[in-house]
Motif scaffolding. Structure first.
Motif, PDB file in Angstrom:
ATOM      1  N   GLY A 485       0.922  -1.324   0.133  1.00 53.42           N
ATOM      2  CA  GLY A 485      -0.086  -0.023  -0.023  1.00 53.42           C
ATOM      3  C   GLY A 485       0.896   1.241  -0.035  1.00 53.42           C
ATOM      4  O   GLY A 485       2.077   1.167   0.105  1.00 53.42           O
ATOM      5  N   ASP A 486       0.360   2.430  -0.398  1.00 51.53           N
ATOM      6  CA  ASP A 486       1.180   3.766  -0.425  1.00 51.53           C
ATOM      7  C   ASP A 486       1.591   3.960   0.809  1.00 51.53           C
ATOM      8  O   ASP A 486       2.611   4.539   1.419  1.00 51.53           O
ATOM      9  CB  ASP A 486       0.422   4.857  -1.157  1.00 51.53           C
ATOM     10  CG  ASP A 486      -1.373   4.987  -0.735  1.00 51.53           C
ATOM     11  OD1 ASP A 486      -1.641   4.136   0.127  1.00 51.53           O
ATOM     12  OD2 ASP A 486      -1.982   5.917  -1.123  1.00 51.53           O
ATOM     13  N   GLY A 487       0.614   3.823   1.871  1.00 53.43           N
ATOM     14  CA  GLY A 487       1.205   4.162   3.418  1.00 53.43           C
ATOM     15  C   GLY A 487       2.343   3.194   3.977  1.00 53.43           C
ATOM     16  O   GLY A 487       3.158   3.703   4.337  1.00 53.43           O
ATOM     17  N   THR A 488       1.995   2.085   3.436  1.00 54.73           N
ATOM     18  CA  THR A 488       3.434   1.185   3.903  1.00 54.73           C
ATOM     19  C   THR A 488       4.544   1.447   3.245  1.00 54.73           C
ATOM     20  O   THR A 488       5.753   1.446   3.579  1.00 54.73           O
ATOM     21  CB  THR A 488       2.780  -0.286   3.427  1.00 54.73           C
ATOM     22  OG1 THR A 488       1.729  -0.358   4.498  1.00 54.73           O
ATOM     23  CG2 THR A 488       3.749  -1.258   4.013  1.00 54.73           C
ATOM     24  N   VAL A 510       3.136  -0.536  -5.995  1.00 54.41           N
ATOM     25  CA  VAL A 510       2.662   0.271  -5.028  1.00 54.41           C
ATOM     26  C   VAL A 510       1.174   0.631  -5.534  1.00 54.41           C
ATOM     27  O   VAL A 510       0.776   1.098  -6.387  1.00 54.41           O
ATOM     28  CB  VAL A 510       3.217   1.636  -5.005  1.00 54.41           C
ATOM     29  CG1 VAL A 510       3.010   2.563  -3.997  1.00 54.41           C
ATOM     30  CG2 VAL A 510       4.811   1.205  -4.594  1.00 54.41           C
ATOM     31  N   VAL A 511       0.210   0.195  -4.412  1.00 56.21           N
ATOM     32  CA  VAL A 511      -1.202   0.266  -4.806  1.00 56.21           C
ATOM     33  C   VAL A 511      -1.486   1.911  -4.010  1.00 56.21           C
ATOM     34  O   VAL A 511      -1.501   2.083  -2.818  1.00 56.21           O
ATOM     35  CB  VAL A 511      -1.980  -0.635  -4.076  1.00 56.21           C
ATOM     36  CG1 VAL A 511      -3.364  -0.326  -4.495  1.00 56.21           C
ATOM     37  CG2 VAL A 511      -1.568  -1.848  -4.467  1.00 56.21           C
ATOM     38  N   GLU A 512      -1.839   2.863  -4.887  1.00 53.60           N
ATOM     39  CA  GLU A 512      -1.936   4.247  -4.615  1.00 53.60           C
ATOM     40  C   GLU A 512      -3.513   4.397  -4.329  1.00 53.60           C
ATOM     41  O   GLU A 512      -4.113   4.433  -5.291  1.00 53.60           O
ATOM     42  CB  GLU A 512      -1.288   5.389  -5.300  1.00 53.60           C
ATOM     43  CG  GLU A 512      -1.292   6.513  -4.730  1.00 53.60           C
ATOM     44  CD  GLU A 512      -0.733   7.520  -5.650  1.00 53.60           C
ATOM     45  OE1 GLU A 512      -0.189   7.447  -6.559  1.00 53.60           O
ATOM     46  OE2 GLU A 512      -0.504   8.701  -5.095  1.00 53.60           O
ATOM     47  N   ASN A 513      -3.832   4.661  -3.132  1.00 54.01           N
ATOM     48  CA  ASN A 513      -5.277   5.149  -2.591  1.00 54.01           C
ATOM     49  C   ASN A 513      -5.325   6.124  -1.720  1.00 54.01           C
ATOM     50  O   ASN A 513      -6.249   6.350  -1.125  1.00 54.01           O
ATOM     51  CB  ASN A 513      -5.864   3.738  -2.255  1.00 54.01           C
ATOM     52  CG  ASN A 513      -5.482   3.343  -1.021  1.00 54.01           C
ATOM     53  OD1 ASN A 513      -4.598   3.822  -0.454  1.00 54.01           O
ATOM     54  ND2 ASN A 513      -5.654   1.958  -0.770  1.00 54.01           N
ATOM     55  N   HIS A 514      -4.159   6.776  -1.413  1.00 53.81           N
ATOM     56  CA  HIS A 514      -4.222   8.141  -0.580  1.00 53.81           C
ATOM     57  C   HIS A 514      -4.499   7.976   0.846  1.00 53.81           C
ATOM     58  O   HIS A 514      -5.145   8.922   1.400  1.00 53.81           O
ATOM     59  CB  HIS A 514      -4.891   9.177  -1.386  1.00 53.81           C
ATOM     60  CG  HIS A 514      -4.702   9.290  -2.852  1.00 53.81           C
ATOM     61  ND1 HIS A 514      -3.446  10.146  -3.257  1.00 53.81           N
ATOM     62  CD2 HIS A 514      -4.966   8.683  -3.920  1.00 53.81           C
ATOM     63  CE1 HIS A 514      -3.369  10.169  -4.751  1.00 53.81           C
ATOM     64  NE2 HIS A 514      -4.382   9.423  -5.031  1.00 53.81           N
ATOM     65  N   GLY A 515      -4.209   6.827   1.240  1.00 56.70           N
ATOM     66  CA  GLY A 515      -4.617   6.569   2.840  1.00 56.70           C
ATOM     67  C   GLY A 515      -4.438   5.324   3.332  1.00 56.70           C
ATOM     68  O   GLY A 515      -3.928   4.277   2.547  1.00 56.70           O
ATOM     69  N   TYR A 516      -4.559   4.988   4.685  1.00 50.38           N
ATOM     70  CA  TYR A 516      -4.652   3.906   5.299  1.00 50.38           C
ATOM     71  C   TYR A 516      -6.105   3.362   5.054  1.00 50.38           C
ATOM     72  O   TYR A 516      -6.843   3.284   5.990  1.00 50.38           O
ATOM     73  CB  TYR A 516      -4.352   3.990   6.583  1.00 50.38           C
ATOM     74  CG  TYR A 516      -2.872   4.523   7.127  1.00 50.38           C
ATOM     75  CD1 TYR A 516      -1.812   4.064   6.318  1.00 50.38           C
ATOM     76  CD2 TYR A 516      -2.808   5.489   8.018  1.00 50.38           C
ATOM     77  CE1 TYR A 516      -0.672   4.641   6.705  1.00 50.38           C
ATOM     78  CE2 TYR A 516      -1.677   6.071   8.360  1.00 50.38           C
ATOM     79  CZ  TYR A 516      -0.511   5.607   7.690  1.00 50.38           C
ATOM     80  OH  TYR A 516       0.655   6.383   8.086  1.00 50.38           O
ATOM     81  N   GLN A 517      -6.331   2.994   3.607  1.00 48.19           N
ATOM     82  CA  GLN A 517      -7.899   2.742   3.438  1.00 48.19           C
ATOM     83  C   GLN A 517      -8.379   1.406   3.899  1.00 48.19           C
ATOM     84  O   GLN A 517      -9.469   1.426   4.140  1.00 48.19           O
ATOM     85  CB  GLN A 517      -7.847   2.848   1.930  1.00 48.19           C
ATOM     86  CG  GLN A 517      -7.578   4.094   1.151  1.00 48.19           C
ATOM     87  CD  GLN A 517      -8.674   5.217   1.544  1.00 48.19           C
ATOM     88  OE1 GLN A 517      -9.486   5.436   2.538  1.00 48.19           O
ATOM     89  NE2 GLN A 517      -8.090   6.299   1.047  1.00 48.19           N
ATOM     90  N   VAL A 518      -7.569   0.548   4.324  1.00 50.03           N
ATOM     91  CA  VAL A 518      -8.272  -0.811   4.810  1.00 50.03           C
ATOM     92  C   VAL A 518      -8.634  -0.291   6.349  1.00 50.03           C
ATOM     93  O   VAL A 518      -9.840  -0.877   6.831  1.00 50.03           O
ATOM     94  CB  VAL A 518      -7.044  -1.901   4.756  1.00 50.03           C
ATOM     95  CG1 VAL A 518      -6.223  -1.875   5.964  1.00 50.03           C
ATOM     96  CG2 VAL A 518      -8.071  -3.159   4.754  1.00 50.03           C
TER      97      VAL A 518
HETATM   98 MG    MG Z   1      -3.307   2.904   0.932  1.00 49.63          MG
END
Ligand code: MG
Ligand code: TPP
Length: 639
Positions: A485-488, A510-518
Motif C-alpha cells: 500500500g502507499d502508506g506502507t 505500490v497500490v496508491e489510494n491516498h490513505g490507510y484505506q483498509v
Molecule cells: Mg493506502
C-alpha cells in the motif's frame, strides 16, 4: 591466529585450540553450521546482514572482514528491514536456512525489535546479534546506554527477551561454547523456532580466547519428522467416520512439512474441502473442486459458508488466529468438532481439538492409511454442495470483482486480477499489511506453483520490500512481486537501495489510494466517521486532517533510489508495465492508482473489533448495536 596443541603433564595431546576474538569465533562457527531433513542439506546461516556502529564495527565488523569469506555480508538501510529479509528468506527456504543480523548498541539494536517480534510470531528462524554495553565498565556510562536507576545490569537488549525463543548475553568469551549450539538447536527446532538473540557486549566481541578447534568442525542439525501417536490416529478416524461435513484448514505447517501431495491426496480421497490460512495459501498445489481458497475473515465467501456448516474441522499446521476462526465465530454447527494436527502441542490442542502432535506430512500419511482401512468414503451430496458454493464464488470474481466500474479508477481487486493473469509458475507474491494481504488471500490463484508469501502473523507494515529481497535471495528464478500500500511504502522503502546494490530483481507494485484505506473501511464499519486514516492536509476550519489529499510522487521517490518506474491508471497500463518489468533485470516499481473506497466484497465471516460501548454519536450507537447483534449471532466460546 595461533593454532596451539597443548600437552598435559604426561605428554599427551589434549586439545588444539584457536586463539580468536569472540566475533571471529562466531563468524567461523556460523560458516560451518548445516541443517538437514530427508537427506537434503542446507547452509543454516547463509550470510550476515548488518549496520555498523561503535558497538560492532571493531568486533563483528573486523571479524567479517578477516574471516567472513564464506559468510557474505549484506548492507541494509534499516535494522528492522534486515530481520524481515532474513525471515522471508527463511520462509522461502522452508525454515532450513536463514541469515544472521548484527546491529550496533542502543538504537541500532532496538530497531530490530519489531523484526524480532515478527519472526517469533511467524515461527521463522532468524539469528539476531544486537551489540551491548561494556562488560568491564571501565568506561563509565557510554553513549546510547540506558542508565537504569535500580537495575545496573539491565540494557535495552533485555527488551528482546519476550520476543525471542532463546536469549543469551555473552559476557565472557567461553560462553559462546554453550550459547551458539543452543541457538542453532532452537533455530532448527520446528516447534521452538523464531528469533534467537545473542546479545554481544562491545568489548567482549573483541576479547580473545583459546577456543577448542573442534568447535569449528562442520556440524549438521537434523530436523526431525515427528510421528503421530497411533491411538490419536484411531480417535481421529472415529471422528472422520461420523463426520458429514468435514473441512480442512491448511496452515503454514503444510508448507514447512512439504505435505502438499499428502494433503491433496487425503482431501481428494475422502472428499474433504480445503480452506487456506494466510500462511497456508497454496497448500493445495493442483486445481481441484475442493479448493475453497482463503478461509476466514478475509477469505472467500465460499470458504466462509462451508466453515459455518462444517461438523468436523481438521486444522493442519495453523495457529488458528482470529482471522482464521472469525474470532471464534466462523464455525456455527452446534456440534462441530476439531482435530488439530500440529508439530506444536500448543497449537494442536487449540479449540478443544483432538490433538495429533506430529509433523503434518507424517500425520497425513498415517491418517490416510487408517481412514482408508476404516472404509471412509466421500459423500457425493456434500461434494456437490462444495462444488456449487465454489462455482458461485468464481462467478462473482469474474462477473463483478474483475470488472471496471464506469467513471471510477480501477480497483485493488482488478490489480490482483491482472497480476493473477500475468503470474507464472515459480513466481511469488509478497504482502503483509493494509488491504493487499486480505485481497490476495481472497483472490490470488495459488495453484500451478504461483507462490504467495503473506506475513499476517504480525501484519507488519514495512515487512514487504525487505521480504521481497529475502525471497529473491532464496530463489533466483521466477518473478518476485511485492504488493504494498502507499502508506506502507512510505514507512519503509529504503531497501530498494539494497536490492540495487545486490542486483536483485524485484517488482514492487505500490497500490496508491491516498490513505490507510483498509483501516478507514474498518473505521467506517465500526465508528462510522473517517478520521486520521487518509493522507489529507489540515483543514483550517475544523483543525482536522480532512482538507485536500496531499500530493506524493511515489515514482520519483523510487526512481531516486535507482528503480525503473511506471505510473499506471488502467488494467491495460498495469499489464504492459508488468510485462516490461518481467524483462527488466533490476528493481522495478509500478505505482498503480486505484479507487480510494472501492473494496473487494467481504467473506461474511465475523471479526471481533468492538464499536464504542458508550457514545453521544448516533452513527456510532447504531454500529455498536449491529456489532453486539453480530457477536451474539456468531461468537461461541470454544475451549
Ligand atoms: Mg493506502
Ligand atoms: C507497523 C504497523 N503500524 C500500523 C499498522 C496498522 N495498520 C494496518 S493496515 C494499515 C494501513 C496501511 O495502509 P496502506 O499501506 O496504504 O494500505 P491500504 O490500507 O491503503 O490498503 C495500518 C496503519 C500495522 N499493521 N503495522
Amino acid at each position: 591466529m595461533a593454532n596451539k596443541v597443548r600437552a598435559n603433564k604426561n605428554g599427551h595431546k589434549v586439545s588444539s585450540t584457536l586463539r580468536l576474538t569472540v566475533a571471529q569465533a562466531l563468524v567461523k562457527y556460523l560458516q560451518v553450521q548445516y541443517s538437514e531433513r530427508d537427506g537434503q542439506s542446507h547452509r543454516l546461516i547463509a550470510g550476515m546482514f548488518g549496520i555498523f556502529g561503535h558497538g560492532n564495527v571493531a568486533g563483528l565488523g573486523q571479524a567479517l572482514f578477516e574471516y567472513g569469506q564464506d559468510l557474505p555480508y549484506y548492507q541494509p538501510f534499516n535494522e528492522q528491514s534486515m530481520v524481515h529479509t532474513a525471515s522471508a528468506y527463511a520462509r522461502a527456504k522452508l525454515r532450513m536456512s536463514t541469515y544472521a543480523c548484527t546491529a550496533s548498541i542502543g538504537p541500532g539494536s532496538t530497531n530490530m525489535l519489531t523484526g524480532a517480534a515478527a519472526s517469533t510470531i511467524n515461527r521463522l528462524p532468524v539469528l539476531l546479534l544486537p551489540s551491548d554495553y561494556y562488560v568491564t565498565r571501565h568506561q563509565g556510562h557510554v553513549l546510547q546506554q540506558l542508565e537504569h536507576p535500580i537495575s545496573a545490569d539491565v540494557s535495552v537488549n533485555d527488551a528482546f527477551r519476550p520476543l525471542s525463543r532463546f536469549f543469551d548475553r555473552v559476557s565472557r568469551p567461553e560462553q559462546l561454547l554453550t550459547a551458539l549450539p543452543e541457538a542453532m538447536r532452537v533455530l532448527t527446532d520446528p516447534v521452538e523456532t523464531g528469533s534467537v538473540t545473542i546479545s554481544l557486549p562491545q568489548d567482549v566481541q573483541a576479547h580473545a580466547y583459546d577456543f577448542p578447534a573442534h568447535f569449528f568442525a562442520p556440524h549438521t542439525w537434523r530436523i526431525e519428522r515427528r510421528q503421530p501417536d497411533a491411538q490419536r490416529i484411531q480417535e481421529a478416524v472415529a471422528l472422520l467416520k461420523e463426520a458429514k461435513r468435514p473441512l480442512i484448514i491448511a496452515g503454514g505447517g503444510v508448507h514447512y512439512a512439504e505435505a502438499w501431495d499428502e494433503l491433496q491426496a487425503f482431501a481428494e480421497r475422502f472428499g474433504i474441502p480445503v480452506g487456506e490460512t494466510f500462511s497456508g495459501k497454496g497448500s493445495l498445489r493442483k486445481e481441484s473442486t475442493l479448493t475453497l481458497g482463503g478461509l476466514g475473515v478475509t477469505g472467500t465467501p465460499a470458504a466462509g459458508r462451508i466453515a459455518a456448516e462444517a461438523d468436523l474441522v481438521i486444522a493442519i499446521g495453523t495457529r488458528l488466529t482470529d482471522f482464521t476462526t472469525g474470532s471464534r465465530g466462523a464455525f456455527n454447527d452446534a456440534n462441530v468438532k476439531f482435530i488439530g494436527i500440529n508439530i506444536a502441542g500448543f497449537d494442536a490442542y487449540k479449540l478443544g481439538a483432538l490433538p495429533i502432535v506430529a509433523d503434518a506430512r507424517e500425520a497425513l500419511r498415517v491418517l490416510h492409511a487408517a481412514a482408508e482401512a476404516a472404509g471412509i468414503k466421500p459423500s457425493k451430496d456434500y461434494l456437490k454442495k462444495v462444488a456449487n458454493v465454489k462455482a458461485e464464488w468464481d462467478r462473482t470474481v469474474k462477473g463483478s470483482i474483475y470488472q471496471q466500474v464506469p467513471g471510477e479508477a480501477m480497483s485493488q481487486g482488478q490489480v490482483i486480477g491482472v497480476l493473477n493473469k500475468q503470474a507464472k509458475a515459480g513466481d511469488t507474491v509478497v504482502a503483509a499489511a493494509g488491504g493487499p494481504p486480505g485481497d490476495l488471500h481472497k483472490l490470488w490463484d495459488a495453484t500451478g506453483d504461483r507462490k504467495l508469501q503473506i506475513e499476517f502473523g504480525f501484519s507488519c507494515m514495512g515487512y514487504e520490500i525487505p521480504a521481497g529481497l529475502g525471497v529473491r535471495l532464496a530463489q533466483p528464478d521466477g518473478e518476485v512481486y511485492v504488493v504494498v500500500g502507499d502508506g506502507t511504502y512510505l514507512m519503509n522503502p529504503t531497501e530498494l537501495v539494497t536490492a540495487n546494490q545486490e542486483h536483485l530483481k524485484v517488482t514492487v507494485v505500490v497500490v496508491e489510494n491516498h490513505g490507510y484505506q483498509v483501516i478507514r473501511q474498518l473505521q467506517m464499519n465500526r465508528a462510522g466517521r473517517s478520521f486520521g486514516t487518509e493522507f489529507r492536509a489540515r483543514d483550517a476550519k475544523t483543525n482536522r486532517l480532512e482538507a485536500e489529499y496531499v500530493p506524493i510522487d511515489f515514482a520519483k521517490n523510487a526512481e531516486s533510489m535507482g528503480a525503473k518506474t511506471w505510473h499506471v491508471f488502467t488494467e491495460k497500463e498495469l499489464g504492459k508495465a508488468l510485462t516490461e518489468a518481467r524483462k527488466y533485470q533490476g528493481v522495478s516499481v509500478i505505482v498503480a492508482e486505484i479507487e480510494k473506497h472501492r473494496y473487494v466484497p467481504g467473506s461474511g465471516v465475523f471479526w471481533d473489533v468492538a464499536s464504542a460501548e458508550v457514545t453521544e454519536d448516533p452513527v456510532t450507537q447504531e454500529l455498536r448495536k449491529a456489532y453486539e447483534e453480530d457477536r451474539a449471532k456468531f461468537q461461541r466460546l470454544l475451549y
